[in-house]
Design an enzyme around this catalytic site. Structure first.
Site, mmCIF file in Angstrom:
data_model
loop_
_atom_site.group_PDB
_atom_site.id
_atom_site.type_symbol
_atom_site.label_atom_id
_atom_site.label_comp_id
_atom_site.label_asym_id
_atom_site.label_seq_id
_atom_site.Cartn_x
_atom_site.Cartn_y
_atom_site.Cartn_z
ATOM 1 N N GLU A 47 0.751 -1.371 0.067
ATOM 2 C CA GLU A 47 0.014 -0.060 -0.034
ATOM 3 C C GLU A 47 0.826 1.382 -0.091
ATOM 4 O OE1 GLU A 47 -3.092 -0.099 -0.587
ATOM 5 O OE2 GLU A 47 -3.730 -2.202 0.045
ATOM 6 N N ASN A 51 1.135 3.973 -3.112
ATOM 7 C CA ASN A 51 0.959 5.349 -2.919
ATOM 8 C C ASN A 51 2.224 6.217 -3.337
ATOM 9 O OD1 ASN A 51 -1.647 4.874 -1.881
ATOM 10 N ND2 ASN A 51 -1.007 5.309 0.346
ATOM 11 N N ARG A 105 -9.482 3.592 -7.514
ATOM 12 C CA ARG A 105 -8.934 3.627 -6.307
ATOM 13 C C ARG A 105 -10.081 3.294 -5.321
ATOM 14 N NH1 ARG A 105 -4.573 1.560 -8.102
ATOM 15 N NH2 ARG A 105 -4.378 1.192 -6.018
HETATM 16 N N1 LIG Z 1 2.973 9.058 -1.145
HETATM 17 C C1 LIG Z 1 1.933 9.970 -1.332
HETATM 18 N N2 LIG Z 1 1.986 11.149 -2.172
HETATM 19 C C2 LIG Z 1 1.155 11.943 -2.168
HETATM 20 N N3 LIG Z 1 -0.174 11.702 -1.792
HETATM 21 C C3 LIG Z 1 -0.466 10.604 -1.355
HETATM 22 C C4 LIG Z 1 0.515 9.491 -1.011
HETATM 23 N N4 LIG Z 1 -0.006 8.627 -0.282
HETATM 24 C C5 LIG Z 1 -1.322 8.843 -0.113
HETATM 25 N N5 LIG Z 1 -1.542 10.375 -0.777
HETATM 26 C C6 LIG Z 1 -3.048 10.785 -0.903
HETATM 27 O O1 LIG Z 1 -3.839 10.183 0.263
HETATM 28 C C7 LIG Z 1 -4.727 9.739 -0.402
HETATM 29 C C8 LIG Z 1 -5.365 8.352 0.230
HETATM 30 O O2 LIG Z 1 -4.436 7.279 0.111
HETATM 31 P P1 LIG Z 1 -4.958 5.884 0.323
HETATM 32 O O3 LIG Z 1 -3.828 4.847 0.005
HETATM 33 O O4 LIG Z 1 -5.773 5.661 1.587
HETATM 34 O O5 LIG Z 1 -6.132 5.883 -1.003
HETATM 35 P P2 LIG Z 1 -5.708 5.674 -2.412
HETATM 36 O O6 LIG Z 1 -4.379 5.471 -2.746
HETATM 37 O O7 LIG Z 1 -6.469 6.640 -2.961
HETATM 38 O O8 LIG Z 1 -6.696 4.220 -2.923
HETATM 39 P P3 LIG Z 1 -6.270 2.784 -2.544
HETATM 40 O O9 LIG Z 1 -5.057 2.689 -1.804
HETATM 41 O O10 LIG Z 1 -7.239 1.870 -1.997
HETATM 42 O O11 LIG Z 1 -5.888 2.265 -3.937
HETATM 43 C C9 LIG Z 1 -4.453 9.431 -1.780
HETATM 44 O O12 LIG Z 1 -5.740 9.265 -2.781
HETATM 45 C C10 LIG Z 1 -3.597 10.562 -2.120
HETATM 46 O O13 LIG Z 1 -4.389 11.746 -2.589
HETATM 47 MG MG LIG Z 2 -3.357 3.896 -1.829
#
Ligand SMILES: Nc1ncnc2c1ncn2[C@@H]1O[C@H](COP(=O)(O)OP(=O)(O)OP(=O)(O)O)[C@@H](O)[C@H]1O
Ligand SMILES: [Mg+2]
Lengths: 145, 111
Positions: A47, A51, A105
């Site tokens: 995860e 990200n 996502r």
């Molecule tokens: N490393 C990162 N850099 C920039 N933004 C981030 C990062 N990690 C997370 N985010 C932001 O936080 C939000 C939530 O992250 P999360 O992993 O919970 O959900 P997601 O990645 O959108 O979906 P999923 O992980 O279920 O595929 C993301 O949509 C993004 O906007």
């Molecule tokens: Mg994610």
């Protein structure tokens, strides 16, 4: 006190997601984890790395830093990118929040990390990058003592 | 990641082998959606028993296919017996809207 440490840098390519999981799982195997504990940390690492790839380095490839530390029966994992950063961390960590619903996502990444690990800390600054630090204690070792 | 796609009457049966993450889900999505364009197909059955890993990208993939099924007035069902995959499905809340069966036969019977 048992101590160990590793650090790895790799390019933010999606083919490196499984590479990162395998590295952490191999490093953690010295703690003699159960299958469930191993799959929990693999999922959490996946995860955080995903990200960094799709959000952090949305506009171009960059370097992802993966560190793992073992202290006694606990592992600490750090996933760091120098990408775009998160403006509102609190909102980003809400279950089901995603900034990319069009990419299918689910917004569950942070919730998975929180649930599968014992602790999760997110440090981020817009335009500078994101650090995700997670810890988990392995019960398999402590129960053997 | 390896997937096999088969058509049985109005059902599309997809069997997974390997690890379902962000990297592999892109190709899988394309393969499923392309076959789902077929007018005769309404329902999708995802057999996840061969998965050795799944993260939230898998949840996103399932949710997306579920929405496509709703649009075509079809049904999406899951076949699974893997505890790791089950843990992800439970967390995501998908089990409230999608039925999980132990075998392909029982999934088809209940469509
Ligand atoms: N490393 C990162 N850099 C920039 N933004 C981030 C990062 N990690 C997370 N985010 C932001 O936080 C939000 C939530 O992250 P999360 O992993 O919970 O959900 P997601 O990645 O959108 O979906 P999923 O992980 O279920 O595929 C993301 O949509 C993004 O906007
Ligand atoms: Mg994610």
């Amino acid at each position: 006190m048992e101590k160990n440490y590793m650090k790895l840098e790799f390019l933010s390519k999606s083919s490196n997601e499984s590479f990162a999981r395998v590295v952490v799982a191999a490093f953690a195997s010295q703690l003699d984890p159960t299958l469930e504990e191993l799959s929990d940390i693999k999922t959490a690492v996946s995860e955080a790395v995903t990200n960094a790839i799709i959000h952090g380095y949305e506009y171009g490839e960059g370097i992802i830093i993966l560190e793992a530390k073992i202290i006694d029966d606990e592992i600490e994992i750090l996933v760091e990118d120098k990408g775009m950063g998160i403006a509102d961390i609190e909102k980003a960590m809400e279950p089901f929040y995603t900034s990319k619903p069009n990419l299918e996502r689910s917004g569950m990444g942070f919730t998975v990390m929180e649930t599968f690990m014992d602790s999760l800390e997110v440090e981020s600054k817009k335009g500078e990058g994101t650090k995700v630090r997670m810890r988990k204690k392995f019960k398999s070792l402590s129960s053997k003592e | 990641m390896y997937i096999s796609v088969e058509k049985h009457k109005d059902n599309l049966l997809i069997q997974f082998k390997g690890e379902l993450d962000h990297h592999s889900s892109e190709i899988v999505r394309q393969k499923i959606d392309q076959q789902y364009l077929d007018q005769r197909i309404r329902n999708i059955i995802l057999d996840l028993r061969g998965l050795t890993f799944m993260d939230s990208s898998g949840i996103g993939l399932i949710m997306g296919r579920y929405k496509n099924c709703l649009e075509k007035k079809g049904k999406l069902s899951i076949v699974n017996d893997n505890p790791q995959v089950d843990k992800m499905l439970k967390m995501s809340g998908l089990l409230k809207i999608i039925n999980v069966y132990p075998t392909i036969e029982s999934a088809i019977e209940n469509i």
